[in-house]
Design a protein around this motif. Structure first.
Motif, short mmCIF file in Angstrom:
data_model
loop_
_atom_site.label_atom_id
_atom_site.label_comp_id
_atom_site.label_asym_id
_atom_site.label_seq_id
_atom_site.Cartn_x
_atom_site.Cartn_y
_atom_site.Cartn_z
N THR A 1 13.06 -12.23 15.73
CA THR A 1 11.71 -12.32 16.28
C THR A 1 10.69 -12.25 15.15
OG1 THR A 1 11.57 -9.92 16.59
CG2 THR A 1 12.43 -11.23 18.42
N ALA A 2 9.51 -12.80 15.38
CA ALA A 2 8.44 -12.75 14.39
C ALA A 2 7.89 -11.33 14.31
CB ALA A 2 7.34 -13.73 14.77
N HIS A 3 7.77 -10.80 13.11
CA HIS A 3 7.25 -9.44 12.94
C HIS A 3 6.71 -9.27 11.54
CE1 HIS A 3 10.78 -8.29 10.50
NE2 HIS A 3 11.50 -8.95 11.38
N ARG A 4 5.98 -8.19 11.34
CA ARG A 4 5.44 -7.87 10.01
C ARG A 4 6.58 -7.63 9.04
NH1 ARG A 4 0.51 -5.50 9.41
NH2 ARG A 4 0.97 -5.70 7.19
N GLN A 5 6.36 -8.05 7.79
CA GLN A 5 7.36 -7.85 6.76
C GLN A 5 6.67 -7.33 5.50
OE1 GLN A 5 10.00 -11.15 6.03
NE2 GLN A 5 9.95 -11.80 8.16
N PRO A 6 7.32 -6.44 4.76
CA PRO A 6 6.77 -6.04 3.47
C PRO A 6 6.83 -7.20 2.48
CG PRO A 6 8.52 -4.54 4.25
CD PRO A 6 8.58 -5.76 5.08
N PRO A 7 5.98 -7.23 1.48
CA PRO A 7 4.93 -6.24 1.22
C PRO A 7 3.72 -6.45 2.11
CG PRO A 7 4.93 -7.94 -0.49
CD PRO A 7 6.11 -8.24 0.40
N ALA A 8 3.16 -5.33 2.59
CA ALA A 8 1.98 -5.41 3.44
C ALA A 8 0.72 -5.68 2.64
CB ALA A 8 1.83 -4.10 4.22
N HIS A 9 0.79 -5.43 1.33
CA HIS A 9 -0.38 -5.60 0.46
C HIS A 9 0.11 -5.61 -0.98
CE1 HIS A 9 0.13 -1.33 -0.38
NE2 HIS A 9 0.21 -1.15 0.94
N ILE A 10 -0.77 -5.90 -1.90
CA ILE A 10 -0.42 -5.84 -3.32
C ILE A 10 0.00 -4.43 -3.69
CG2 ILE A 10 -1.34 -6.04 -5.67
CD1 ILE A 10 -0.82 -8.71 -4.44
#
Length: 300
Positions: free
Chosen positions: A194-203
């Protein structure tokens, strides 16, 4: 000042541009094969990790070499290709160099003084020069790209073994450098495929994803599940089921204030706001008025 100085300055800028372009090109070309090797190593490591966690031999697979190389070359950081990150840094470095030289010329500085402005001073260990800023930004790009490729290779390996993986868990670092966004995502489990957030979330994000394997009985094995393991924290090892939210609640007031700020920490200590509620869906930190409005809605 005058025509001669302007011509010399333009010539100098052209010379700096040539050096700048060459150095950043070498950095990009040197990083690509290292990322390709990292993606292969990461896929192998995840497959071995799954095998070691099982009491029986599992038929784990890893992505193809072509796919892993594509991950290393094409995986974007925050939606932007790695080459563009280097291009942006190259342009900003050139602009800062030219600005420093123009400013030095306008102030009548010597060449040595201009060099010092660019390189920094020995007394401050060269941390007060323009090139130090460039170095720090370059390190952040490289560090983030490594985390990016590492997690992308993991995700593809998880997908190749979805018959034995029932979830993918976000893992943050249990220390004071973790931001509220990553702390709020820690321990969250996503369904494979499923589509979901993946790291890295930011620099400079240090988060990663780890597989949640099916229980032994779900795999058809009449074996008791393994006991809860441990995970690292800045205070020492803690049980693996301790999330960032639980860990932070056990920290002293000073640590909570350092991470969240005194006002947000007060809301957190009062059990009014959870760590995952300090940011919106885009990872942006909510303002204090927004948090107080959220608290009011929760009380109603």
């Amino acid at each position: 000042p005058g025509v001669a100085t302007t011509a010399r300055m333009k010539k100098l800028f052209g010379y700096l541009r040539t050096i700048n372009e060459r150095r950043f090109r070498e950095a990009r070309q040197g990083l690509t094969p290292l990322l390709a090797e990292l993606s292969r190593d990461e896929a192998d490591w995840v497959a071995d990790l799954i095998d070691e966690a099982s009491p029986v031999v599992l038929d784990t697979t890893i992505p193809s070499a072509e796919l892993l190389r594509s991950i290393a070359i094409n995986t974007p950081i925050e939606g932007t290709p790695l080459t563009e990150w280097f291009s942006k840094l190259q342009r900003s470095t050139q602009e800062e160099l030219e600005r420093a030289i123009r400013l030095g010329a306008a102030e009548g500085q010597t060449v040595g003084q201009m060099v010092q402005r660019v390189r920094g001073t020995r007394a401050n260990k060269f941390t007060d020069g323009i090139l130090y800023t460039t170095r720090r930004k370059a390190e952040a790009i490289v560090r983030t790209s490594i985390n990016n490729v590492s997690n992308a290779a993991r995700q593809e390996t998880f997908a190749q073994n979805d018959d034995i993986i029932k979830g993918i868990k976000w893992v943050a670092t249990l220390d004071t450098r973790t931001c509220p966004e990553c702390g709020g995502l820690d321990g969250k489990v996503f369904k494979p495929g499923t589509a979901h957030r993946q790291p890295p979330a930011h620099i400079n994000c240090r988060c990663t994803m780890t597989p949640v394997l099916k229980s032994y009985r779900e795999l058809g094995l009449d074996v008791a599940d393994a006991p809860v393991g441990a995970r690292a924290s800045m205070n020492g090892a803690v049980p693996s089921d301790v999330t960032y939210n639980k860990w932070l609640r056990r920290q002293p007031k000073e640590v909570q204030d350092q991470i969240l700020g005194p006002s947000r920490a007060a809301l957190f200590r009062g059990n009014k706001i959870k760590i995952n509620e300090f940011t919106n869906n885009n990872g942006k930190l909510l303002t204090l008025p927004q948090l107080k409005a959220l608290e009011k809605r929760k009380r109603a």
